[in-house]
Write an enzyme that holds these catalytic residues in place. Structure first.
Site, PDB file in Angstrom:
ATOM      1  N   GLU A  93      -9.673  -8.954   1.075  1.00  0.00           N
ATOM      2  CA  GLU A  93     -10.364  -7.790   1.610  1.00  0.00           C
ATOM      3  C   GLU A  93      -9.366  -6.660   1.856  1.00  0.00           C
ATOM      4  O   GLU A  93      -8.279  -6.877   2.393  1.00  0.00           O
ATOM      5  CB  GLU A  93     -11.040  -8.187   2.925  1.00  0.00           C
ATOM      6  CG  GLU A  93     -11.712  -7.076   3.678  1.00  0.00           C
ATOM      7  CD  GLU A  93     -12.227  -7.539   5.031  1.00  0.00           C
ATOM      8  OE1 GLU A  93     -12.924  -6.749   5.690  1.00  0.00           O
ATOM      9  OE2 GLU A  93     -11.920  -8.692   5.426  1.00  0.00           O
ATOM     10  N   TRP A  94      -9.742  -5.441   1.472  1.00  0.00           N
ATOM     11  CA  TRP A  94      -8.931  -4.271   1.796  1.00  0.00           C
ATOM     12  C   TRP A  94      -9.299  -3.796   3.200  1.00  0.00           C
ATOM     13  O   TRP A  94     -10.474  -3.593   3.499  1.00  0.00           O
ATOM     14  CB  TRP A  94      -9.160  -3.141   0.797  1.00  0.00           C
ATOM     15  CG  TRP A  94      -8.443  -1.876   1.186  1.00  0.00           C
ATOM     16  CD1 TRP A  94      -8.956  -0.803   1.844  1.00  0.00           C
ATOM     17  CD2 TRP A  94      -7.058  -1.593   0.973  1.00  0.00           C
ATOM     18  NE1 TRP A  94      -7.993   0.150   2.052  1.00  0.00           N
ATOM     19  CE2 TRP A  94      -6.803  -0.309   1.527  1.00  0.00           C
ATOM     20  CE3 TRP A  94      -6.005  -2.286   0.369  1.00  0.00           C
ATOM     21  CZ2 TRP A  94      -5.548   0.290   1.491  1.00  0.00           C
ATOM     22  CZ3 TRP A  94      -4.756  -1.695   0.327  1.00  0.00           C
ATOM     23  CH2 TRP A  94      -4.541  -0.426   0.886  1.00  0.00           C
ATOM     24  N   ILE A  95      -8.294  -3.679   4.061  1.00  0.00           N
ATOM     25  CA  ILE A  95      -8.519  -3.254   5.434  1.00  0.00           C
ATOM     26  C   ILE A  95      -8.063  -1.812   5.603  1.00  0.00           C
ATOM     27  O   ILE A  95      -6.893  -1.501   5.356  1.00  0.00           O
ATOM     28  CB  ILE A  95      -7.754  -4.155   6.434  1.00  0.00           C
ATOM     29  CG1 ILE A  95      -8.136  -5.630   6.260  1.00  0.00           C
ATOM     30  CG2 ILE A  95      -8.001  -3.683   7.863  1.00  0.00           C
ATOM     31  CD1 ILE A  95      -9.569  -5.941   6.588  1.00  0.00           C
ATOM     32  N   ASP A 195       4.398 -17.240  11.730  1.00  0.00           N
ATOM     33  CA  ASP A 195       5.324 -16.187  11.276  1.00  0.00           C
ATOM     34  C   ASP A 195       4.923 -14.871  11.937  1.00  0.00           C
ATOM     35  O   ASP A 195       4.797 -13.839  11.282  1.00  0.00           O
ATOM     36  CB  ASP A 195       5.291 -16.073   9.754  1.00  0.00           C
ATOM     37  CG  ASP A 195       6.463 -15.265   9.194  1.00  0.00           C
ATOM     38  OD1 ASP A 195       7.422 -15.005   9.950  1.00  0.00           O
ATOM     39  OD2 ASP A 195       6.425 -14.899   8.010  1.00  0.00           O
TER      40      ASP A 195
END
Length: 287
Positions: A93-95, A195
């Site tokens: 998904e592009w945020i 991380d």
């Protein structure tokens, strides 16, 4: 690269035309792209000569965090499990990023994620920390897992690539042998991002925090918090709101350098001797 991006879109079921495709920041070890089709925008990572589980580990980690229903992560639409030297992709998904401060909510939700626990320590399959392979197994003891699969593993990597010489190795092995002097054997086995530095969280256009690029494991939540303090990127508000949900243990300050040691060893083994003095300073404190 356009051909490979087209193949990736076809694999996830988007056969519409590509309107825009361009390099973007967001991946130190991958090529990363913003791709917009007639259907929707995507964030696509591409790499080659990587192990089959390279993108699987990230995708499965995001899935586990999403399933905890505590904090948002991007949707994953497709990942490759390459063979030999094949190119591989991860389509997500592009945020649309925002600038609203969300450290309060981030602290609360990371703490809620850490409250998701299991009865073993470690993880059931290998992951990655940066570009380094991270072997994992389930262990009954957190001390055993942290010694074998974190500190000893990085020691062996460093000896093999020359970043850990004889004296440093001796000091590390002495510390590992005495690790149970400082590290608890049976803390809560919390779901950890693994991380969590300042570059691995973001805020969407509505001000909602999201976690990205996980290397998940189950372990002491103090391990995760210690890393957030190593390189910065988290406000005091983050810690204040975190502790309202999940207080830090009494031993936190005493163990914090030992938990940061793992990540300093990782940086030593990837980037070299500039991190050596920090490693040696911690070893000198405990040995």
């Amino acid at each position: 690269m356009e051909t490979f991006i087209r193949e990736t879109l076809d694999k996830l079921g988007d056969s519409s035309s590509i309107i825009t495709s361009k390099h973007v920041t967001g991946g130190d070890i991958n090529q990363t792209f913003y791709v917009k089709t007639e259907s929707q925008p995507y964030f696509i990572k591409i790499n080659e000569n990587v192990p089959p589980h390279f993108f699987r580990a990230e995708a499965k980690g995001l899935e586990i965090i999403r399933n905890s229903q505590t904090i948002e992560v991007p949707d994953v639409y497709h990942f490759d499990e390459p063979q030999d030297s094949e190119k591989a992709s991860l389509a997500m998904e592009w945020i649309e990023t925002g600038t609203s401060a969300s450290n309060d909510l981030l602290g609360q939700q990371v703490a809620q994620m850490h409250e998701q626990t299991t009865d073993k320590f470690g993880f059931h399959e290998p992951t990655f920390v940066g570009e380094l392979d991270q072997p994992n197994e389930w262990c009954d003891s957190w001390t055993e897992y942290y010694a074998r699969f974190r500190l000893l593993q990085q020691t062996e990597v460093g000896v093999a690539n020359g970043t850990i010489g004889k004296q440093r190795r001796i000091h590390l092995e002495k510390l590992i042998d005495r690790l149970d002097t400082w590290i608890p054997s049976k803390p809560k086995a919390s779901l950890l991002h693994g991380d969590l530095w300042g570059g691995n969280w973001m805020t969407d256009s509505a001000g909602t925090p999201l976690l990205i690029d996980p290397s998940v494991l189950y372990g002491d939540h103090a391990f995760e918090l210690a890393f957030t303090e190593l390189f910065g990127g988290f406000s005091q508000s983050f810690y204040d709101h975190y502790k309202e949900v999940f207080p830090l243990p009494d031993y936190y300050e005493d163990t914090k350098p030992l938990y940061q040691l793992f990540y300093l060893l990782v940086h030593l083994n990837i980037f070299g001797e500039p991190y050596g003095k920090s490693v040696d300073r911690i070893l000198k404190r405990y040995i």
